[in-house]
Write a protein that holds these residues in place. Structure first.
Motif, PDB file in Angstrom:
ATOM      1  N   ARG A  13      21.365  -2.237   8.561  1.00  9.85           N
ATOM      2  CA  ARG A  13      21.105  -3.535   7.953  1.00  9.85           C
ATOM      3  C   ARG A  13      20.456  -4.444   8.985  1.00  9.85           C
ATOM      4  O   ARG A  13      21.011  -4.702  10.054  1.00  9.85           O
ATOM      5  CB  ARG A  13      22.418  -4.128   7.463  1.00  9.85           C
ATOM      6  CG  ARG A  13      22.271  -5.385   6.636  1.00  9.85           C
ATOM      7  CD  ARG A  13      23.628  -5.848   6.147  1.00  9.85           C
ATOM      8  NE  ARG A  13      24.279  -4.812   5.338  1.00  9.85           N
ATOM      9  CZ  ARG A  13      25.505  -4.924   4.858  1.00  9.85           C
ATOM     10  NH1 ARG A  13      26.227  -5.993   5.135  1.00  9.85           N
ATOM     11  NH2 ARG A  13      26.026  -3.964   4.126  1.00  9.85           N
ATOM     12  N   VAL A  14      19.252  -4.952   8.682  1.00 11.32           N
ATOM     13  CA  VAL A  14      18.452  -5.716   9.645  1.00 11.32           C
ATOM     14  C   VAL A  14      18.469  -7.201   9.304  1.00 11.32           C
ATOM     15  O   VAL A  14      18.433  -7.582   8.132  1.00 11.32           O
ATOM     16  CB  VAL A  14      16.990  -5.214   9.676  1.00 11.32           C
ATOM     17  CG1 VAL A  14      16.172  -6.002  10.693  1.00 11.32           C
ATOM     18  CG2 VAL A  14      16.941  -3.734   9.982  1.00 11.32           C
ATOM     19  N   ALA A  15      18.516  -8.009  10.347  1.00 10.67           N
ATOM     20  CA  ALA A  15      18.412  -9.457  10.163  1.00 10.67           C
ATOM     21  C   ALA A  15      17.659 -10.043  11.349  1.00 10.67           C
ATOM     22  O   ALA A  15      17.676  -9.490  12.459  1.00 10.67           O
ATOM     23  CB  ALA A  15      19.792 -10.107  10.050  1.00 10.67           C
ATOM     24  N   ALA A  23      11.987 -18.262  19.979  1.00 11.34           N
ATOM     25  CA  ALA A  23      12.753 -17.037  20.192  1.00 11.34           C
ATOM     26  C   ALA A  23      13.009 -16.371  18.849  1.00 11.34           C
ATOM     27  O   ALA A  23      13.532 -16.993  17.925  1.00 11.34           O
ATOM     28  CB  ALA A  23      14.077 -17.350  20.886  1.00 11.34           C
ATOM     29  N   ILE A  24      12.621 -15.111  18.740  1.00 11.46           N
ATOM     30  CA  ILE A  24      12.847 -14.318  17.529  1.00 11.46           C
ATOM     31  C   ILE A  24      13.682 -13.105  17.919  1.00 11.46           C
ATOM     32  O   ILE A  24      13.290 -12.328  18.797  1.00 11.46           O
ATOM     33  CB  ILE A  24      11.524 -13.857  16.894  1.00 11.46           C
ATOM     34  CG1 ILE A  24      10.627 -15.072  16.577  1.00 11.46           C
ATOM     35  CG2 ILE A  24      11.787 -13.042  15.633  1.00 11.46           C
ATOM     36  CD1 ILE A  24       9.263 -14.689  16.051  1.00 11.46           C
ATOM     37  N   ALA A  25      14.823 -12.969  17.299  1.00 18.37           N
ATOM     38  CA  ALA A  25      15.712 -11.852  17.599  1.00 18.37           C
ATOM     39  C   ALA A  25      15.927 -11.015  16.352  1.00 18.37           C
ATOM     40  O   ALA A  25      15.978 -11.539  15.240  1.00 18.37           O
ATOM     41  CB  ALA A  25      17.061 -12.362  18.119  1.00 18.37           C
ATOM     42  N   ALA A  26      16.041  -9.717  16.553  1.00 16.49           N
ATOM     43  CA  ALA A  26      16.354  -8.797  15.458  1.00 16.49           C
ATOM     44  C   ALA A  26      17.685  -8.129  15.758  1.00 16.49           C
ATOM     45  O   ALA A  26      17.949  -7.730  16.899  1.00 16.49           O
ATOM     46  CB  ALA A  26      15.264  -7.742  15.305  1.00 16.49           C
ATOM     47  N   ALA A  27      18.520  -8.047  14.753  1.00 15.90           N
ATOM     48  CA  ALA A  27      19.804  -7.372  14.894  1.00 15.90           C
ATOM     49  C   ALA A  27      19.933  -6.323  13.796  1.00 15.90           C
ATOM     50  O   ALA A  27      19.455  -6.525  12.675  1.00 15.90           O
ATOM     51  CB  ALA A  27      20.953  -8.373  14.808  1.00 15.90           C
ATOM     52  N   VAL A  28      20.567  -5.223  14.135  1.00 13.22           N
ATOM     53  CA  VAL A  28      20.772  -4.133  13.175  1.00 13.22           C
ATOM     54  C   VAL A  28      22.253  -3.825  13.119  1.00 13.22           C
ATOM     55  O   VAL A  28      22.897  -3.617  14.150  1.00 13.22           O
ATOM     56  CB  VAL A  28      19.999  -2.861  13.582  1.00 13.22           C
ATOM     57  CG1 VAL A  28      20.230  -1.757  12.552  1.00 13.22           C
ATOM     58  CG2 VAL A  28      18.520  -3.155  13.746  1.00 13.22           C
ATOM     59  N   ASP A  56      19.158  -4.748   5.006  1.00 14.71           N
ATOM     60  CA  ASP A  56      18.595  -5.601   4.187  1.00 14.71           C
ATOM     61  C   ASP A  56      18.068  -6.584   5.110  1.00 14.71           C
ATOM     62  O   ASP A  56      18.539  -6.734   6.232  1.00 14.71           O
ATOM     63  CB  ASP A  56      19.654  -6.110   3.361  1.00 14.71           C
ATOM     64  CG  ASP A  56      19.205  -6.894   2.242  1.00 14.71           C
ATOM     65  OD1 ASP A  56      20.110  -7.274   1.558  1.00 14.71           O
ATOM     66  OD2 ASP A  56      18.062  -7.120   2.098  1.00 14.71           O
ATOM     67  N   THR A  57      17.392  -7.148   4.828  1.00 14.74           N
ATOM     68  CA  THR A  57      16.762  -8.004   5.846  1.00 14.74           C
ATOM     69  C   THR A  57      17.054  -9.454   5.554  1.00 14.74           C
ATOM     70  O   THR A  57      16.879  -9.885   4.418  1.00 14.74           O
ATOM     71  CB  THR A  57      15.247  -7.763   5.870  1.00 14.74           C
ATOM     72  OG1 THR A  57      15.017  -6.391   6.119  1.00 14.74           O
ATOM     73  CG2 THR A  57      14.566  -8.602   6.904  1.00 14.74           C
ATOM     74  N   ALA A  58      17.479 -10.191   6.581  1.00 17.00           N
ATOM     75  CA  ALA A  58      17.726 -11.624   6.443  1.00 17.00           C
ATOM     76  C   ALA A  58      17.029 -12.355   7.577  1.00 17.00           C
ATOM     77  O   ALA A  58      16.867 -11.814   8.666  1.00 17.00           O
ATOM     78  CB  ALA A  58      19.229 -11.921   6.487  1.00 17.00           C
ATOM     79  N   VAL A  59      16.573 -13.569   7.286  1.00 19.53           N
ATOM     80  CA  VAL A  59      16.037 -14.463   8.323  1.00 19.53           C
ATOM     81  C   VAL A  59      16.951 -15.668   8.366  1.00 19.53           C
ATOM     82  O   VAL A  59      17.177 -16.320   7.339  1.00 19.53           O
ATOM     83  CB  VAL A  59      14.586 -14.882   8.011  1.00 19.53           C
ATOM     84  CG1 VAL A  59      14.102 -15.901   9.035  1.00 19.53           C
ATOM     85  CG2 VAL A  59      13.670 -13.656   8.002  1.00 19.53           C
ATOM     86  N   VAL A  60      17.497 -15.971   9.558  1.00 17.63           N
ATOM     87  CA  VAL A  60      18.514 -17.010   9.698  1.00 17.63           C
ATOM     88  C   VAL A  60      18.060 -18.053  10.703  1.00 17.63           C
ATOM     89  O   VAL A  60      17.613 -17.714  11.807  1.00 17.63           O
ATOM     90  CB  VAL A  60      19.865 -16.409  10.152  1.00 17.63           C
ATOM     91  CG1 VAL A  60      20.955 -17.473  10.127  1.00 17.63           C
ATOM     92  CG2 VAL A  60      20.251 -15.227   9.271  1.00 17.63           C
ATOM     93  N   ILE A  61      18.175 -19.334  10.338  1.00 19.47           N
ATOM     94  CA  ILE A  61      17.841 -20.455  11.218  1.00 19.47           C
ATOM     95  C   ILE A  61      18.947 -21.500  11.085  1.00 19.47           C
ATOM     96  O   ILE A  61      19.401 -21.790   9.970  1.00 19.47           O
ATOM     97  CB  ILE A  61      16.482 -21.096  10.851  1.00 19.47           C
ATOM     98  CG1 ILE A  61      15.361 -20.048  10.939  1.00 19.47           C
ATOM     99  CG2 ILE A  61      16.169 -22.283  11.754  1.00 19.47           C
ATOM    100  CD1 ILE A  61      14.005 -20.569  10.481  1.00 19.47           C
ATOM    101  N   GLY A 111      23.303 -12.795  10.396  1.00 19.49           N
ATOM    102  CA  GLY A 111      22.553 -12.407   9.201  1.00 19.49           C
ATOM    103  C   GLY A 111      22.902 -11.031   8.704  1.00 19.49           C
ATOM    104  O   GLY A 111      22.882 -10.765   7.499  1.00 19.49           O
ATOM    105  N   THR A 112      23.247 -10.108   9.597  1.00 22.78           N
ATOM    106  CA  THR A 112      23.599  -8.752   9.162  1.00 22.78           C
ATOM    107  C   THR A 112      24.915  -8.714   8.402  1.00 22.78           C
ATOM    108  O   THR A 112      25.206  -7.734   7.712  1.00 22.78           O
ATOM    109  CB  THR A 112      23.704  -7.790  10.367  1.00 22.78           C
ATOM    110  OG1 THR A 112      24.801  -8.183  11.197  1.00 22.78           O
ATOM    111  CG2 THR A 112      22.416  -7.775  11.158  1.00 22.78           C
ATOM    112  N   THR A 113      25.706  -9.761   8.518  1.00 19.26           N
ATOM    113  CA  THR A 113      27.002  -9.782   7.833  1.00 19.26           C
ATOM    114  C   THR A 113      26.943 -10.447   6.470  1.00 19.26           C
ATOM    115  O   THR A 113      27.913 -10.394   5.726  1.00 19.26           O
ATOM    116  CB  THR A 113      28.050 -10.514   8.691  1.00 19.26           C
ATOM    117  OG1 THR A 113      27.726 -11.917   8.738  1.00 19.26           O
ATOM    118  CG2 THR A 113      28.113  -9.951  10.083  1.00 19.26           C
TER     119      THR A 113
END
Length: 448
Positions: free
Chosen positions: A305-307, A320-325, A330-335, A431-433
Motif C-alpha cells: 500500500r503506497v502513500a 519534500a516528497i516522501a513515499a511510504a509503502v 492504494d495510493t494516498a497523497v497527504v499534506i 497515508g498508508t494507514t
C-alpha cells in the motif's frame, strides 16, 4: 559597592566592530532633562546599540541588537525611553514595537505614554492613538512609534520602517520576521532589536536561538548581550540573582524576585525567566541514531500500500516528497493543514489527485506512530548516502506540543535545520494507514 559596567555584568558581550560614535550622548542629555539617570550598564548597552561606524550607519545594523535578559530588569524602560527620545529629536523616524502577547504590547504602550506626559516631552508629542490594533504615539516632527501584538497579526503591510523592536523574542516565528523585516529595506539606516528571556521547550524560538548562536560565536555586524546566573546556580542564592539581574538590588527589589520564584511554576521556569539561564545547549534528537540506523535497507520492498507525503520548510525554499509503502496490501497523497505545501492542493486536485489533509489531531497521531515504528524497528528507509536530507532531518529533530490533548509534532533543533523531509515521511506513513485502494487496481484519471 561601586557601580559595575556592562562588560562586568554581562555573561556574554559581543560588540560589533568599527564603532566611532553613538546617538547615546544626545539621548542621555535629553533623559536627564526628563529626570532619567541611566545606570552604568544601561549607558553601555545604549551606547553600543546606537553605535555608528565611520560611514554613519549603525554598527549592528546588519545583524541587529540582540539581548537575552531575565524579567524584572527594566529593559522596556531602558530601551523604550531611549527610542522615545530619539523619535522626539529626529524627523520622520518610523518605529514598530511588537511583542508576542497583546498584554505585553499594551503594557509597553502605557509605559511609553508615561514618557509623553513628562513635561519635558509633552511639547514634542502631536497625538496619541489608543484604539486597539492602532496604538500609536505621533510626534510633531513626523516621527511615530506604533505598537502591536504578533499574536494578533501586527506587522504586516508596513513600509519605510526605520526601527523594529521585537520584545518577547523567545516567541518569534519565521513568519513574523518574514512579515516585518522587509519593511526596513528602504530605510537608509535601519535598526532591529530583539530582546527576550531564554525560551521554554516548545516555544518557536529558532530565530532567537540562532541569533544567540551567532552572538556566542562573536559574529560581526551584530550586538549580542546576555545576562544570566551561573548554569549550576542555586535558585535561592541572592548573589546569583545579582549576576542575572543588573538592576538588583538597586532598582529591582528582593520582593519582586521572590514573587517570581514562587509564582513561575517550577524551578526550571525560574531559571529561565528569573535567572536568564538557557537550557543546556545539548538538545538531542527525539529519534535515537542507533534505532534510525537499524532501519536502513539497501533495496526497499515496493510491493504494498503506497502513500505520498508532501511538506515544505517555512521559507518555501524546497519541496519534500516522501513515499511510504505498507507491506500488507492504494495510493494516498497527504499534506498537513498547517504546511506551506497546502499551496499545492489546487493543482493536485486539478489533476484529479485526491489529497488527504491532516489536522492537528491527525498530525499528532502520525508523529507518535512514526516514532513508535522507529523504536520498534518496523520503519525501514534508505541509507544516508541515498537520502541525506531525510537523514539530517531525522537526526536533528525534536518534538513540540501541538493542540490541547498532549499530542506532539516534529520540531527542529536549530535554525538551519530543515525537517520537512521527516514531516513528509510521517505524513506518507500515515497515508498508508488510511487508504483502502488496491494498488494493483487500474486507476482512471480524468473521469469515466
Amino acid at each position: 559597592m561601586p557601580e559595575r559596567r556592562l562588560s562586568e555584568l554581562a555573561r556574554v558581550l559581543s560588540i560589533p566592530s568599527g564603532i566611532v560614535s553613538s546617538d547615546f550622548p544626545k539621548v542621555e542629555k535629553a533623559a536627564r532633562r526628563m529626570g532619567i539617570e541611566y545606570d552604568l550598564w544601561q549607558k553601555g548597552l545604549l551606547y553600543l546599540m546606537f553605535g555608528r561606524r565611520e560611514d554613519g550607519l549603525y554598527a549592528c545594523g546588519e545583524g541587529g541588537a540582540v539581548i537575552s535578559i531575565c524579567r524584572q530588569v527594566g529593559k522596556t524602560f531602558t530601551i523604550g525611553s531611549a527610542i522615545f527620545i530619539l523619535c522626539a529629536g529626529r524627523k520622520d523616524l518610523k518605529v514598530l514595537w511588537t511583542a508576542h502577547r497583546t498584554r505585553t504590547s499594551d503594557e509597553t504602550f502605557q509605559t511609553m505614554c508615561g514618557f509623553a506626559r513628562n513635561k519635558q516631552m509633552t511639547p514634542y508629542v502631536d497625538h496619541i492613538r489608543r484604539a486597539n490594533g492602532q496604538q500609536e504615539i505621533a510626534f510633531r516632527n513626523g516621527s511615530r512609534i506604533m505598537f502591536g501584538a504578533r499574536e494578533q497579526g501586527f506587522g504586516r503591510g508596513f513600509d519605510a520602517v526605520d526601527m523594529e523592536i521585537f520584545d518577547e523574542a523567545q516567541i518569534l516565528t519565521v513568519k513574523a520576521l518574514n512579515d516585518m523585516v522587509p519593511a526596513t529595506n528602504v530605510s537608509p539606516n535601519p535598526l532591529i532589536v530583539m530582546m527576550g528571556t531564554p525560551p521554554q521547550p516548545g516555544d518557536p524560538s529558532e530565530q532567537f536561538s540562532q541569533k544567540r548562536a551567532d552572538g556566542l560565536a562573536h559574529t560581526d555586524g551584530m550586538l549580542y548581550v546576555e545576562f544570566s546566573a551561573d548554569r549550576d546556580a542555586d535558585p535561592d542564592d541572592h548573589e546569583q540573582w545579582a549576576k542575572a539581574n543588573p538592576s538588583y538590588p538597586k532598582r529591582t527589589r528582593e520582593t519582586a524576585i521572590l514573587r517570581m520564584r514562587k509564582m513561575l511554576g517550577g524551578v526550571d521556569n525560574f531559571r529561565r525567566e528569573g535567572l536568564g539561564i538557557w537550557d543546556e545547549d545539548t538538545t538531542t534528537s527525539a529519534i535515537d541514531p542507533k534505532q534510525w540506523a537499524a532501519g536502513t535497507v539497501e533495496t526497499p520492498d515496493l510491493k504494498g500500500r503506497v502513500a505520498y507525503g508532501l511538506d515544505m520548510p517555512p521559507d518555501r525554499s524546497a519541496l519534500a516528497i516522501a513515499a511510504a509503502v505498507r507491506h500488507d496490501d492504494d495510493t494516498a497523497v497527504v499534506i498537513d493543514a498547517q504546511s506551506p505545501a497546502m499551496s499545492l492542493v489546487p493543482d493536485l486536485r486539478k489533476q484529479h489527485i485526491k489529497v488527504t489533509i491532516t489536522q492537528t489531531r491527525d498530525l499528532g497521531a502520525a508523529t507518535g506512530r512514526t516514532l513508535d515504528m522507529i523504536h520498534a524497528g518496523t520503519l525501514q528507509h534508505l541509507d544516508a548516502d541515498h537520502q541525506p536530507q531525510l537523514n539530517t532531518a531525522a537526526l536533528n529533530a525534536t518534538t513540540r506540543p501541538i493542540g490541547q490533548s498532549g499530542a506532539f509534532g516534529w520540531n527542529k533543533t536549530g535554525g538551519d535545520i530543515d525537517i520537512s523531509p521527516l514531516v513528509a515521511v510521517t505524513l506518507a506513513a500515515y497515508g498508508t494507514t488510511i487508504t483502502k485502494r488496491n494498488p494493483n487496481r487500474r486507476q482512471i484519471i480524468g473521469g469515466a
